[in-house]
Design an enzyme around this catalytic site. Structure first.
Site, PDB file in Angstrom:
ATOM      1  N   THR A 105      -8.962 -29.522  14.005  1.00 27.24           N
ATOM      2  CA  THR A 105      -7.858 -30.302  14.585  1.00 27.24           C
ATOM      3  C   THR A 105      -6.544 -29.743  14.040  1.00 27.24           C
ATOM      4  OG1 THR A 105      -8.201 -32.003  12.872  1.00 27.24           O
ATOM      5  CG2 THR A 105      -9.169 -32.406  15.051  1.00 27.24           C
ATOM      6  N   GLU A 108      -2.664 -30.457   4.953  1.00 23.86           N
ATOM      7  CA  GLU A 108      -1.510 -30.334   5.861  1.00 23.86           C
ATOM      8  C   GLU A 108      -0.210 -30.120   5.072  1.00 23.86           C
ATOM      9  OE1 GLU A 108      -1.546 -32.898   9.507  1.00 23.86           O
ATOM     10  OE2 GLU A 108      -3.123 -33.887   8.385  1.00 23.86           O
ATOM     11  N   THR A 156     -11.086 -37.309   5.725  1.00 29.18           N
ATOM     12  CA  THR A 156     -11.183 -36.946   7.139  1.00 29.18           C
ATOM     13  C   THR A 156     -11.737 -35.577   7.208  1.00 29.18           C
ATOM     14  OG1 THR A 156      -9.444 -38.147   8.085  1.00 29.18           O
ATOM     15  CG2 THR A 156      -9.976 -36.250   9.200  1.00 29.18           C
ATOM     16  N   LYS A 208     -14.477 -28.959   8.714  1.00 25.99           N
ATOM     17  CA  LYS A 208     -13.089 -29.118   9.142  1.00 25.99           C
ATOM     18  C   LYS A 208     -12.480 -30.227   8.315  1.00 25.99           C
ATOM     19  CE  LYS A 208     -11.342 -31.855  11.483  1.00 25.99           C
ATOM     20  NZ  LYS A 208     -10.568 -33.134  11.265  1.00 25.99           N
TER      21      LYS A 208
END
EC number: 2.3.1.35
Length: 408
Positions: A147, A270, A184, A173
């Protein structure tokens, strides 16, 4: 144990494929892993009380069948918080995949990742299933599950069991909403060893606490987290049983694969520009060591110090102190990249140029020696680099919010 250049399909009897079905605008977003025969299976799932529909379906099937033939995954739409319709769609995803493979639905695991609150577009799912093939491109599977990740995350190893060579591979992932206790992330591990589902679950459960549950990026825990391990026995080795040297060897193999995937996830947080590894050594017990390591790596003040390439040992010691562990801290050594900054709980001088080189590295290791036992624990995290300037003199560091838009 030997690290090899491989894919999730490297173990005997496995294949994988990935493609663009249309869950996302352009990038690959649909894939599967298929075993030539039903494999032993083990799983661990999100600790979030809100559990996405695909996890409910997969967890139920793993418990019911005790075997798995395939795992099918889409990215871009999480099918989470979608009510009764979402659960029906997850079962349909399982059933359609089973029909294509000619197997019972309970032999198929399903997983979804992406935007929460959106229903699966079933025509898109049907399109993906019409194009996907067995013995496809395994590298594409690693791309299809991503993602907000910036890179694929894979690892493959081999190990000798008697005269047999067992291969194990992993793919994962995860980039945001990463926090200890299954973040996540989706993780899939394949192996060709002969091992029962119960023994496989034992090995997975023993190692998840020391690997995936020891990473943190932004403190959020997702609704869709899952790690599944499949082992199909195609190597035809003598069955691996609990309490044997072969089980210990298998467990170490699994731990290595899981740890490598966990580190890759932490490094790809991120907005991250540095991987932080915290090793707490000579602790009274392993749990205390892991708790302290998580406390340090999760500290916002430690993260900002590492971001600023500042060897601020005080922030590290403070995070050790509030970890909730009853351990004396009057004889603590702290090292950054192997260079001592504190010995016996007192600061020491160090070479500024050597420290500058250490702090400038992409990976920074913090070692905390408690001198209070013989156990150790490790945790991984990252530094977030996206900044928002609010005032000329104030900069607030924020985690990078990446929407699943046309670029995903």
């Amino acid at each position: 144990m030997k690290v090899i250049d491989g894919t999730i399909a490297s173990p005997l009897g496995f294949s994988a494929d990935g493609l663009h079905a249309g869950f996302k605008k352009r990038k690959m977003d649909f894939g599967w892993i298929v075993s030539e025969k039903p494999a032993s299976v083990a799983g661990v799932y999100t600790t979030n009380k809100v559990i996405a529909a695909p996890l409910i379906v997969t967890k139920t099937s793993v418990k019911k069948a005790g075997k798995m033939k395939a795992i099918v995954v889409n990215s871009g739409v999480a099918n989470s918080c979608t009510g009764t319709q979402g659960l029906e769609d997850a079962y349909t995803m399982q059933e359609w995949t089973a029909e294509k493979l000619g197997v019972e639905p309970d032999l198929v695991g399903v997983a979804s990742t992406g935007v929460i609150g959106e229903l699966l577009p079933m025509d898109t799912l049907k399109n993906g299933l019409s194009k996907i093939v067995v013995n496809g491109n395994a590298d594409d599977f690693a791309k299809a599950i991503l993602t907000t990740d910036t890179a694929t995350k894979t690892i493959a190893v081999t190990e000798t069991f008697g005269r047999d060579v067992v291969t194990m591979a992993g793919v994962a992932k995860g980039s945001g909403m990463i926090h200890p206790n299954m973040a996540t992330m989706l993780g899939f591990i394949t192996c060709d060893a002969n091992i029962s589902s119960d023994t496989l679950q034992l090995a997975l459960s023993q190692n998840v606490e020391k690997t995936f549950n020891q990473i943190t990026v932004d403190g959020d825990t997702s609704t869709n987290d899952m790690v599944l391990v499949m082992s199909n026995g195609c190597t035809l080795n003598e069955e691996i049983l609990p309490g044997t040297p072969e089980f210990d060897k298998f467990s170490k193999m699994l731990n290595f694969v899981m740890q490598e995937l966990a580190k890759k996830i932490a490094k790809d947080g991120e907005g991250a520009n540095k991987l932080i590894q915290v090793d707490v050594v000579n602790a009274p017990n392993a749990l205390d060591a892991r708790m302290m390591a998580k406390s340090v790596v999760g500290s916002s003040l430690v993260k900002t110090a590492i971001f600023g390439e500042d060897p601020n040992w005080g922030r590290i010691l403070a995070a050790v102190g509030y970890a909730g562990v009853d351990v004396p801290v009057d004889n603590v050594d702290i090292m950054l990249g192997g260079l001592p900054v504190m010995l016996a709980s007192s600061p020491v001088t160090f070479d500024d140029e050597e420290m500058k080189d250490i702090m400038h590295e992409d990976e920074v290791t913090i070692t905390v020696d408690l001198h209070a036992g013989h156990e150790k624990g490790t945790a991984w995290g990252c530094v977030l680099t996206i900044t928002l300037r609010l005032m000329p003199s104030i900069t607030l560091r924020l985690s990078k919010e990446k929407e699943l838009t046309d670029d995903c």
